[in-house]
Motif scaffolding. Sequence first.
Motif, PDB file in Angstrom:
ATOM      1  N   VAL A 157       0.977   4.085 -12.981  1.00 30.55           N
ATOM      2  CA  VAL A 157       2.164   3.108 -13.599  1.00 30.55           C
ATOM      3  C   VAL A 157       2.693   2.297 -12.540  1.00 30.55           C
ATOM      4  N   PHE A 158       2.515   2.676 -11.345  1.00 31.64           N
ATOM      5  CA  PHE A 158       2.850   1.846 -10.160  1.00 31.64           C
ATOM      6  C   PHE A 158       2.291   0.137 -10.113  1.00 31.64           C
ATOM      7  N   GLN A 159       2.891  -0.780  -9.817  1.00 32.69           N
ATOM      8  CA  GLN A 159       2.385  -1.945  -9.664  1.00 32.69           C
ATOM      9  C   GLN A 159       2.097  -2.244  -8.247  1.00 32.69           C
ATOM     10  N   ILE A 217     -11.198   4.074   3.139  1.00 27.67           N
ATOM     11  CA  ILE A 217     -10.608   5.338   4.033  1.00 27.67           C
ATOM     12  C   ILE A 217      -9.523   4.567   5.144  1.00 27.67           C
ATOM     13  N   ARG A 218      -8.553   4.953   4.952  1.00 28.97           N
ATOM     14  CA  ARG A 218      -7.445   4.873   5.765  1.00 28.97           C
ATOM     15  C   ARG A 218      -7.506   5.784   7.111  1.00 28.97           C
ATOM     16  N   LEU A 219      -8.001   5.269   8.251  1.00 29.76           N
ATOM     17  CA  LEU A 219      -8.287   6.008   9.410  1.00 29.76           C
ATOM     18  C   LEU A 219      -7.048   6.126  10.324  1.00 29.76           C
ATOM     19  N   ASP A 221       1.761  -4.165   7.692  1.00 26.58           N
ATOM     20  CA  ASP A 221       2.831  -3.501   8.656  1.00 26.58           C
ATOM     21  C   ASP A 221       3.073  -2.181   8.133  1.00 26.58           C
ATOM     22  N   THR A 222       3.844  -1.553   9.037  1.00 19.26           N
ATOM     23  CA  THR A 222       4.175  -0.238   8.844  1.00 19.26           C
ATOM     24  C   THR A 222       5.007   0.194   7.782  1.00 19.26           C
ATOM     25  N   ILE A 223       5.507   1.316   7.404  1.00 19.83           N
ATOM     26  CA  ILE A 223       6.147   1.915   6.469  1.00 19.83           C
ATOM     27  C   ILE A 223       7.751   1.432   6.935  1.00 19.83           C
ATOM     28  N   PHE A 224       8.516   1.578   6.013  1.00 18.98           N
ATOM     29  CA  PHE A 224       9.912   1.507   6.437  1.00 18.98           C
ATOM     30  C   PHE A 224      10.616   2.634   5.859  1.00 18.98           C
ATOM     31  N   PHE A 248       0.818  -1.221   0.081  1.00 22.76           N
ATOM     32  CA  PHE A 248       0.012  -0.018   0.054  1.00 22.76           C
ATOM     33  C   PHE A 248       0.790   1.429  -0.043  1.00 22.76           C
ATOM     34  N   LEU A 249       1.117   1.903  -1.104  1.00 24.15           N
ATOM     35  CA  LEU A 249       1.928   3.174  -1.397  1.00 24.15           C
ATOM     36  C   LEU A 249       1.361   4.291  -0.774  1.00 24.15           C
ATOM     37  N   TYR A 250       1.774   5.254   0.027  1.00 26.44           N
ATOM     38  CA  TYR A 250       1.317   6.407   0.356  1.00 26.44           C
ATOM     39  C   TYR A 250       1.901   7.345  -0.923  1.00 26.44           C
ATOM     40  N   VAL A 251       0.986   8.235  -1.251  1.00 30.84           N
ATOM     41  CA  VAL A 251       1.024   9.501  -2.069  1.00 30.84           C
ATOM     42  C   VAL A 251       0.642  10.809  -1.624  1.00 30.84           C
ATOM     43  N   ASN A 311       7.734   4.884  -1.021  1.00 27.74           N
ATOM     44  CA  ASN A 311       8.510   5.187  -2.290  1.00 27.74           C
ATOM     45  C   ASN A 311       8.143   3.974  -3.211  1.00 27.74           C
ATOM     46  N   PRO A 312       7.826   4.362  -4.499  1.00 31.21           N
ATOM     47  CA  PRO A 312       7.548   3.218  -5.529  1.00 31.21           C
ATOM     48  C   PRO A 312       8.948   2.274  -5.494  1.00 31.21           C
ATOM     49  N   ARG A 313      10.059   2.676  -5.266  1.00 27.43           N
ATOM     50  CA  ARG A 313      11.121   1.654  -5.419  1.00 27.43           C
ATOM     51  C   ARG A 313      11.073   0.603  -4.301  1.00 27.43           C
ATOM     52  N   GLY A 334       1.150   1.793  12.568  1.00 31.38           N
ATOM     53  CA  GLY A 334       2.071   2.933  12.049  1.00 31.38           C
ATOM     54  C   GLY A 334       2.915   3.167  13.169  1.00 31.38           C
ATOM     55  N   ALA A 335       4.303   2.614  12.755  1.00 31.73           N
ATOM     56  CA  ALA A 335       5.303   2.810  13.727  1.00 31.73           C
ATOM     57  C   ALA A 335       5.886   3.997  13.950  1.00 31.73           C
ATOM     58  N   GLU A 336       5.848   4.912  13.096  1.00 25.33           N
ATOM     59  CA  GLU A 336       6.594   6.164  13.122  1.00 25.33           C
ATOM     60  C   GLU A 336       5.687   7.163  14.237  1.00 25.33           C
ATOM     61  N   ILE A 349      -3.959   7.935  -0.950  1.00 25.11           N
ATOM     62  CA  ILE A 349      -3.653   9.228  -1.101  1.00 25.11           C
ATOM     63  C   ILE A 349      -3.660  10.013   0.158  1.00 25.11           C
ATOM     64  N   ASP A 350      -2.776  10.667   0.680  1.00 31.42           N
ATOM     65  CA  ASP A 350      -2.673  11.098   1.788  1.00 31.42           C
ATOM     66  C   ASP A 350      -3.142  12.579   2.168  1.00 31.42           C
ATOM     67  N   LEU A 351      -4.035  12.678   3.190  1.00 33.31           N
ATOM     68  CA  LEU A 351      -4.404  14.131   3.343  1.00 33.31           C
ATOM     69  C   LEU A 351      -3.863  14.624   4.766  1.00 33.31           C
ATOM     70  N   LYS A 367       2.323  -4.912   3.629  1.00 31.19           N
ATOM     71  CA  LYS A 367       3.150  -3.484   4.198  1.00 31.19           C
ATOM     72  C   LYS A 367       2.795  -2.238   3.373  1.00 31.19           C
ATOM     73  N   SER A 368       2.667  -1.268   4.394  1.00 34.78           N
ATOM     74  CA  SER A 368       2.759   0.226   3.634  1.00 34.78           C
ATOM     75  C   SER A 368       3.908   0.555   3.422  1.00 34.78           C
ATOM     76  N   LEU A 369       3.960   1.474   2.274  1.00 39.47           N
ATOM     77  CA  LEU A 369       5.291   1.900   1.781  1.00 39.47           C
ATOM     78  C   LEU A 369       5.313   3.366   1.458  1.00 39.47           C
TER      79      LEU A 369
HETATM   80  C1  LIG Z   1      10.118   9.553   1.259  1.00 39.35           C
HETATM   81  C2  LIG Z   1      10.400  10.370  -0.055  1.00 39.35           C
HETATM   82  C3  LIG Z   1      10.530  11.936   0.567  1.00 39.35           C
HETATM   83  C4  LIG Z   1      11.632  10.051  -0.441  1.00 39.35           C
HETATM   84  O1  LIG Z   1      12.096  11.070  -1.536  1.00 39.35           O
HETATM   85  P1  LIG Z   1      13.033  10.675  -2.618  1.00 39.35           P
HETATM   86  O2  LIG Z   1      13.337  12.208  -3.303  1.00 39.35           O
HETATM   87  O3  LIG Z   1      14.499   9.957  -2.259  1.00 39.35           O
HETATM   88  O4  LIG Z   1      12.269   9.832  -3.759  1.00 39.35           O
HETATM   89  P2  LIG Z   1      12.893   9.334  -5.146  1.00 39.35           P
HETATM   90  O5  LIG Z   1      13.255   7.755  -4.893  1.00 39.35           O
HETATM   91  O6  LIG Z   1      14.323  10.059  -5.587  1.00 39.35           O
HETATM   92  O7  LIG Z   1      11.869   9.692  -6.262  1.00 39.35           O
HETATM   93  C5  LIG Z   1      12.092   9.157  -7.581  1.00 39.35           C
HETATM   94  C6  LIG Z   1      10.659   9.538  -8.312  1.00 39.35           C
HETATM   95  O8  LIG Z   1       9.408   8.964  -7.537  1.00 39.35           O
HETATM   96  C7  LIG Z   1       8.661   9.710  -7.312  1.00 39.35           C
HETATM   97  N1  LIG Z   1       8.080   9.313  -5.880  1.00 39.35           N
HETATM   98  C8  LIG Z   1       8.698   9.228  -4.758  1.00 39.35           C
HETATM   99  N2  LIG Z   1       7.801   8.763  -3.746  1.00 39.35           N
HETATM  100  C9  LIG Z   1       6.451   8.720  -4.620  1.00 39.35           C
HETATM  101  C10 LIG Z   1       5.367   8.279  -3.920  1.00 39.35           C
HETATM  102  N3  LIG Z   1       5.275   7.951  -2.581  1.00 39.35           N
HETATM  103  N4  LIG Z   1       4.578   8.396  -4.730  1.00 39.35           N
HETATM  104  C11 LIG Z   1       4.500   8.881  -5.780  1.00 39.35           C
HETATM  105  N5  LIG Z   1       5.591   9.089  -6.378  1.00 39.35           N
HETATM  106  C12 LIG Z   1       6.722   9.206  -5.445  1.00 39.35           C
HETATM  107  C13 LIG Z   1       9.312  11.259  -7.062  1.00 39.35           C
HETATM  108  O9  LIG Z   1       8.441  12.212  -7.351  1.00 39.35           O
HETATM  109  C14 LIG Z   1      10.364  10.798  -8.289  1.00 39.35           C
HETATM  110  O10 LIG Z   1       9.639  11.187  -9.787  1.00 39.35           O
HETATM  111  P3  LIG Z   1      10.055  12.133 -10.676  1.00 39.35           P
HETATM  112  O11 LIG Z   1      10.609  13.251 -10.210  1.00 39.35           O
HETATM  113  O12 LIG Z   1       9.077  11.872 -11.909  1.00 39.35           O
HETATM  114  O13 LIG Z   1      11.507  11.119 -11.162  1.00 39.35           O
HETATM  115  C15 LIG Z   1       9.217  10.175  -0.902  1.00 39.35           C
HETATM  116  O14 LIG Z   1       9.372   9.023  -1.472  1.00 39.35           O
HETATM  117  C16 LIG Z   1       8.075  10.653  -0.514  1.00 39.35           C
HETATM  118  O15 LIG Z   1       7.314  12.008  -0.321  1.00 39.35           O
HETATM  119  N6  LIG Z   1       7.158   9.690   0.080  1.00 39.35           N
HETATM  120  C17 LIG Z   1       5.816   9.750   0.561  1.00 39.35           C
HETATM  121  C18 LIG Z   1       5.902  10.367   1.889  1.00 39.35           C
HETATM  122  C19 LIG Z   1       4.495  10.062   2.525  1.00 39.35           C
HETATM  123  O16 LIG Z   1       3.599  10.058   1.956  1.00 39.35           O
HETATM  124  N7  LIG Z   1       4.597  10.214   4.040  1.00 39.35           N
HETATM  125  C20 LIG Z   1       3.550  10.137   4.845  1.00 39.35           C
HETATM  126  C21 LIG Z   1       3.040   8.746   4.763  1.00 39.35           C
HETATM  127  S1  LIG Z   1       4.027   7.793   6.099  1.00 39.35           S
HETATM  128  C22 LIG Z   1       3.474   8.194   7.534  1.00 39.35           C
HETATM  129  O17 LIG Z   1       2.583   8.954   7.763  1.00 39.35           O
HETATM  130  C23 LIG Z   1       3.806   7.393   8.902  1.00 39.35           C
HETATM  131  C24 LIG Z   1       2.788   6.375   9.445  1.00 39.35           C
HETATM  132  O18 LIG Z   1       1.626   7.030   9.705  1.00 39.35           O
HETATM  133  C25 LIG Z   1       2.853   5.543   8.481  1.00 39.35           C
HETATM  134  C26 LIG Z   1       2.360   4.049   8.535  1.00 39.35           C
HETATM  135  O19 LIG Z   1       3.043   3.307   8.745  1.00 39.35           O
HETATM  136  O20 LIG Z   1       1.075   3.697   8.268  1.00 39.35           O
HETATM  137  C27 LIG Z   1       3.340   6.238  10.873  1.00 39.35           C
HETATM  138  O21 LIG Z   1       2.966   6.694  11.776  1.00 39.35           O
HETATM  139  O22 LIG Z   1       4.039   5.200  10.812  1.00 39.35           O
END
Ligand SMILES: CC(C)(COP(=O)(O)OP(=O)(O)OC[C@H]1O[C@@H](n2cnc3c(N)ncnc32)[C@H](O)[C@@H]1OP(=O)(O)O)[C@@H](O)C(=O)NCCC(=O)NCCSC(=O)C[C@@](O)(CC(=O)O)C(=O)O
Length: 303
Positions: free
Chosen positions: A23-25, A90-92, A192-195, A7-10, A223-225, A153-155, A31-33, A219-221
């Motif tokens: 395009v993600f698999q 809805i993810r609550l 499981d939680t994000i890494f 489950f990818l967070y965006v 980053n698409p990698r 959610g481990a964070e 989608i996070d608000l 697992k939640s995640l």
């Molecule tokens: C982590 C990082 C900053 C790394 O950045 P980096 O810059 O190193 O990423 P790169 O790999 O270099 O990106 C290469 C290309 O992929 C694109 N791309 C990257 N990530 C993408 C993505 N997620 N969706 C679509 N596209 C993506 C990017 O735009 C680029 O596209 P392009 O420019 O076109 O080449 C970035 O990924 C990111 O922001 N992630 C989402 C963070 C997020 O949502 N946080 C909230 C949820 S967690 C939470 O709240 C904790 C929790 O609640 C959770 C629980 O466990 O439930 C708890 O308490 O534990």
Amino acid sequence: MKLRRSFLYVPGNMPGMLQNIPVFQADGVMIDLEDAVPLQEKDAARLLTRNFIQGFKDRRLELFVRINGLDTPYAEDDLREVLPAVPDGIRLPKADNPETVERLDTMLTEAEERLGLPIGHFKIIPSIESAQGVLNCVETAKASPRLVALAFGAEDFTASMEIDRTKSGEELFSARTRIIWAAKAAGLQAIDTIFPDVNDMDALRAETELGRRLGFTGKSLVNPRQIEVIHEVFRPTQAEIDHALAVLDAIKRAREMGTGVISLKGRMVDAPVVTRAARVLKTAVAFGMIEVDLSDEVIHGTK
Ligand SMILES: CC(C)(COP(=O)(O)OP(=O)(O)OC[C@H]1O[C@@H](n2cnc3c(N)ncnc32)[C@H](O)[C@@H]1OP(=O)(O)O)[C@@H](O)C(=O)NCCC(=O)NCCSC(=O)C[C@@](O)(CC(=O)O)C(=O)O
Ligand SMILES: [Mg+2]
């Protein structure tokens, strides 16, 4: 069996990231608000999220929206804006008790009536991410028929515990097991939680493997990698499939001999071993890896 390995967070306020979703698999996208969106961006994120979901026709991906916590002033606006676009669920976040899930259930029922949708359309995945949430998760898991999984959610959990999160994760062990027990007892999947280190694939693999061994089904995640590694870990290996098939073959022979127990390469095979083998094979079937008869007759020896 609905696959929810990944489950990818965006972040909902990032159009560049949202446009990549098709395009993600991953099996699902959230989608996070909430925490990825700063306060001044909440309105824009809701609008962007709604427009994105409305325009996203290929719905092989399960689409969830993570709203803000129900005890914040933002959650009602989140729901009012995004539900008309009809996400899958809805993810609550910060689901600290069953009452929070019950309140969301009521709000979703009202929205379904307004929108002319079947009652129960919107699924819920509560995130357990505090000490209070962990203590209450057994009841939370039974709080609504809309629940399809419990997530960890481990964070936030480590923040609420006033401890650091380590890569080895000993500090998360009891919380993880309690959440998995609660999910299994309620017939739910466990996610499981994000890494958070998106460059450390070895540690991601190790953490995902640990989660799978404990009973997480996905697992939640962030980053698409990370998708590929997570899918690899949840995919049964050929050795596991071969062993499971050998177990079914062995129990068939046992039953023909009038017994419920037999030795396979020196190890006992009986009913629970067969149940575990059947689970491996069901997963392999869900992954499209094999086709096999898993009828009651094959698994339990009964029609
Ligand atoms: C982590 C990082 C900053 C790394 O950045 P980096 O810059 O190193 O990423 P790169 O790999 O270099 O990106 C290469 C290309 O992929 C694109 N791309 C990257 N990530 C993408 C993505 N997620 N969706 C679509 N596209 C993506 C990017 O735009 C680029 O596209 P392009 O420019 O076109 O080449 C970035 O990924 C990111 O922001 N992630 C989402 C963070 C997020 O949502 N946080 C909230 C949820 S967690 C939470 O709240 C904790 C929790 O609640 C959770 C629980 O466990 O439930 C708890 O308490 O534990
Ligand atoms: Mg969180």
